[in-house]
Design an enzyme around this catalytic site. Structure first.
Site, PDB file in Angstrom:
ATOM      1  N   CYS A   2       0.818  -1.200   0.000  1.00 13.55           N
ATOM      2  CA  CYS A   2       0.000   0.000   0.000  1.00 13.55           C
ATOM      3  C   CYS A   2       0.856   1.256   0.000  1.00 13.55           C
ATOM      4  O   CYS A   2       2.064   1.217   0.174  1.00 13.55           O
ATOM      5  CB  CYS A   2      -0.910   0.014   1.230  1.00 13.55           C
ATOM      6  SG  CYS A   2      -1.920  -1.475   1.393  1.00 13.55           S
ATOM      7  N   ARG A  50      -4.692   1.124  -1.485  1.00 11.91           N
ATOM      8  CA  ARG A  50      -4.596  -0.287  -1.123  1.00 11.91           C
ATOM      9  C   ARG A  50      -4.296  -1.204  -2.300  1.00 11.91           C
ATOM     10  O   ARG A  50      -4.922  -1.096  -3.357  1.00 11.91           O
ATOM     11  CB  ARG A  50      -5.905  -0.746  -0.471  1.00 11.91           C
ATOM     12  CG  ARG A  50      -5.779  -2.168   0.085  1.00 11.91           C
ATOM     13  CD  ARG A  50      -7.046  -2.658   0.732  1.00 11.91           C
ATOM     14  NE  ARG A  50      -6.796  -3.951   1.368  1.00 11.91           N
ATOM     15  CZ  ARG A  50      -7.720  -4.882   1.560  1.00 11.91           C
ATOM     16  NH1 ARG A  50      -8.961  -4.668   1.182  1.00 11.91           N
ATOM     17  NH2 ARG A  50      -7.412  -6.019   2.145  1.00 11.91           N
ATOM     18  N   GLY A  74       2.108  -2.666   4.510  1.00 14.75           N
ATOM     19  CA  GLY A  74       2.969  -3.788   4.851  1.00 14.75           C
ATOM     20  C   GLY A  74       2.208  -5.082   5.066  1.00 14.75           C
ATOM     21  O   GLY A  74       1.029  -5.203   4.719  1.00 14.75           O
ATOM     22  N   GLU A  75       2.912  -6.029   5.643  1.00 14.95           N
ATOM     23  CA  GLU A  75       2.347  -7.326   5.994  1.00 14.95           C
ATOM     24  C   GLU A  75       2.909  -7.768   7.339  1.00 14.95           C
ATOM     25  O   GLU A  75       4.129  -7.714   7.545  1.00 14.95           O
ATOM     26  CB  GLU A  75       2.696  -8.400   4.953  1.00 14.95           C
ATOM     27  CG  GLU A  75       2.197  -8.133   3.548  1.00 14.95           C
ATOM     28  CD  GLU A  75       0.694  -8.249   3.395  1.00 14.95           C
ATOM     29  OE1 GLU A  75       0.037  -8.729   4.340  1.00 14.95           O
ATOM     30  OE2 GLU A  75       0.184  -7.862   2.325  1.00 14.95           O
ATOM     31  N   ASP A  98      -4.774  -8.311   8.753  1.00  7.62           N
ATOM     32  CA  ASP A  98      -3.793  -7.973   9.782  1.00  7.62           C
ATOM     33  C   ASP A  98      -3.911  -6.541  10.274  1.00  7.62           C
ATOM     34  O   ASP A  98      -3.390  -6.205  11.341  1.00  7.62           O
ATOM     35  CB  ASP A  98      -2.366  -8.239   9.281  1.00  7.62           C
ATOM     36  CG  ASP A  98      -2.043  -7.537   7.976  1.00  7.62           C
ATOM     37  OD1 ASP A  98      -2.964  -7.004   7.330  1.00  7.62           O
ATOM     38  OD2 ASP A  98      -0.850  -7.543   7.585  1.00  7.62           O
TER      39      ASP A  98
END
Length: 626
Positions: A2, A50, A74-75, A98
């Protein structure tokens, strides 16, 4: 992945114009083509673009939970485990991604949440109850975050510099110290920015803005320690390494969209593919770039690895003279960036995006396990330095180095001048110069008098030297790796992968940069990092059951771009025109620029990398400031 942006007033809470937030996020639309959102509150505004990876249909951002609002890039790979733990504490979730885990985790643990996170991330979280906005960046700096204090009292932030430049109050003025940093290193490091006044939140940085208080200096919430040594047999450490590698790869295979891997045919990407194949019930999708010049092409090795693990493999051959991408890269990077391997990295990301949305890469192992050739040279030089006191080294090696002829054209064993001069220096100074692109002496010859005075003695190598001297390390090798993790990795490698992948809306994941794996690697005795002329010794030994020796032990190639040949052929005119640039002419001596181009074109000297730097500097600055 993103793009994020926002505005916060630490002083008087002025209204935030949502149109400004939209402009900042739209400038980063390539980072998030799947959705957009804006939220504003008292003296604050957050924006988001996004790229849907997890919970594709849900988890819109900015996201709220009570007094907390977040915009996040991020992740977090362990979000499922954190969610379970938070649910036992009474948290109730309405999404399956998340992002909401970060919100509930922040409410439960505050900044203590950060130590629990495994992943890559940059986020801003606003707490309406405490009147704070906190900016956070992941441990290694995989994801970027820029910020600036504005004349109206606001602090603005964005993933990329172009997001900040969309705000009308950001002044477009060059920081000349960043020009020196770029000429020294080939990239603008994280402690600098080409736009004066703009700052980058450092890797593992946390900046908490609080209403009624001045903007503080960011604090580091994590660091790596090279001062400890692991105990155990080679066999035990091999087993631990494989366990950690396996866990790192598996955790990064969670996605609700198509996933694949870059495969160059080198050790690192091959290791990632091998462990992915072990886990995946389907053929792993692998992507490779080949070159039309045999001396630069590794595609045969990539194909052999793909065949070994029965992957769904795609290769695209590109011309070695693929310099048509220069302006595309200038637009993607914003700041000048002279690592020419970005050309090939962009092409493999472009290929990957045709079939996947997420791709795993092999980046990070060289820094973690001492894979670069320069580490072997530095360790050997440190051994010599340990034999003689500093004043004697300076006298003996300094004299020999000054007398020895410069011979860039000669075989490497005969190019001793730089080694002799390096041995006369202390280890930190020598290493910082070794990883640079253009030497201090060359820069001094190129700079104009006024520009040289404007630097006030600032040197691009100084920050790395200071980092090495203050490193939690036992040896010169430790200090060199520590410095690379803090400077080279976020400034060059991770910037390259982030900007090229995001330019095509692809999420790149780096399993070999799992912080738990790096913390383990930092404890390895030197002999398990470098042994028998081999870097990454323990890693290669541990991978012998998976990969053949011609992958594990052949000389490292990497992405090689023939820029030197370009400036003697197709780009010779571009090099000759540098002295006529109004941008470069303000900083550099025009006669020196002409001599540099002429000597290179005629084969009297090797200046290909410096010419590439100057071209990228000229085009980047013209695009941004004129």
């Amino acid at each position: 992945m993103c793009g994020i942006a926002g505005i916060f007033y630490p002083g008087t809470p002025k209204p935030v114009d949502s149109a400004r937030i939209v402009a900042m996020t739209d400038a980063q639309a390539h980072r998030g083509p799947d959705g957009a959102g804006v939220w504003t509150g008292s003296g604050v505004g957050l924006g988001h673009r996004r790229l849907s990876i997890i919970d594709v249909a849900g988890s819109p951002q900015p996201m709220q939970a009570g007094a907390l609002t977040i915009t996040y890039n991020g992740e977090v790979y362990n979000f499922a485990e954190l969610r379970t733990e938070l649910e036992t504490k009474g948290a109730r979730f309405v999404t399956s991604g998340d992002t909401e885990v970060l919100l509930h985790g922040w409410r439960a643990w505050g900044t203590g949440l950060l130590d629990r996170l495994v992943g890559m991330f940059a986020f801003a979280i606003h707490d309406a109850g405490a009147n704070t906005l906190t900016l956070v960046r992941d441990r290694l700096g995989v994801k970027p975050l820029h910020y600036v204090e504005l004349s109206d009292g606001a602090v603005a932030f964005a993933s990329e510099l172009k997001g900040l430049l969309a705000h009308p109050l950001v002044r477009r003025e060059v920081d000349v110290r960043a020009v020196e940093d770029f000429m020294a290193l080939g990239y603008v490091p994280d402690h600098a920015c080409i736009v004066a006044g703009v700052k980058k939140l450092p890797a593992a940085g946390l900046l908490q803005l609080e209403r009624g208080r001045p903007v503080p200096v960011p604090r580091r919430w994590w660091d790596i320690d090279f001062s400890q040594r692991a105990k155990g047999s080679v066999k035990d450490l091999e087993a631990e390494m494989i366990d950690r590698l396996r866990a790192s790869v598996r955790s990064r295979m969670v996605a609700d969209v198509p996933l694949g891997a870059f495969l160059s045919g080198g050790v690192d990407s091959s290791a990632v593919v091998a462990l992915m194949a072990e886990t995946s019930p389907r053929a792993v999708k692998t992507l490779s770039i080949g070159f039309d010049e045999a001396g630069h092409d590794e595609s045969a090795y990539a194909r052999a690895v793909a065949d070994r693990f029965a992957t769904d493999h795609r290769t695209r051959t590109v011309a070695a003279d693929d310099f048509a991408l220069i302006d595309t890269l200038v637009a993607a990077f914003d700041e000048p960036f002279a690592d020419a391997s970005a050309l090939a990295t962009y092409r493999v990301c472009e290929l990957a995006r045709e079939s996947v949305t997420v791709a795993l890469s092999g980046d990070g192992a060289d820094e973690a396990f001492a894979g670069y050739r320069r580490y072997r040279f530095h360790a050997a030089e440190e051994g010599v330095r340990g034999l003689l006191p500093g004043h004697l080294r300076q006298k003996v090696f300094g004299t020999l180095g000054r007398l020895y002829p410069k011979a860039d054209w000669a075989p490497r064993p005969l190019r001793a001048k730089s080694t002799l001069l390096a041995l006369a220096d202390d280890g930190a100074t020598a290493y910082a110069r070794a990883v640079g692109v253009t030497t201090p002496a060359t820069r001094d010859r190129l700079y104009g008098d006024a520009f040289r005075r404007s630097l006030g003695g600032h040197r691009g190598e100084d920050a790395m030297i200071a980092t090495m001297r203050g490193a939690p390390a036992r040896s010169g090798l430790d200090a060199a790796q520590y410095a690379d993790i803090h400077h080279w990795l976020p400034g060059d490698i991770l910037t390259k992968v982030d900007r090229t992948s995001m330019a095509v809306s692809l999420e790149a994941r780096e399993p070999l940069l799992d912080h738990r794996l790096l913390e383990f690697a930092a404890t390895l005795p030197e002999r398990m990092r470098i042994q028998g002329g081999q870097g990454k010794w323990l890693m290669k030994k541990a991978l012998e059951p998976w990969l053949p020796n011609d992958v594990l032990y052949r000389p490292k190639m990497g992405f090689v771009t023939p820029v030197s040949a370009w400036f003697r052929r197709e780009l010779a005119g571009e090099a000759a025109a540098l002295s006529k640039s109004p941008v470069l002419g303000a900083w550099f001596d025009r006669t020196a620029l002409d001599r540099l181009a002429d000597d290179h074109r005629a084969g009297r000297a090797e200046h290909g990398r410096t010419l590439w730097q100057l071209v990228m500097l000229d085009r980047s600055v013209r695009r941004m400031f004129t």
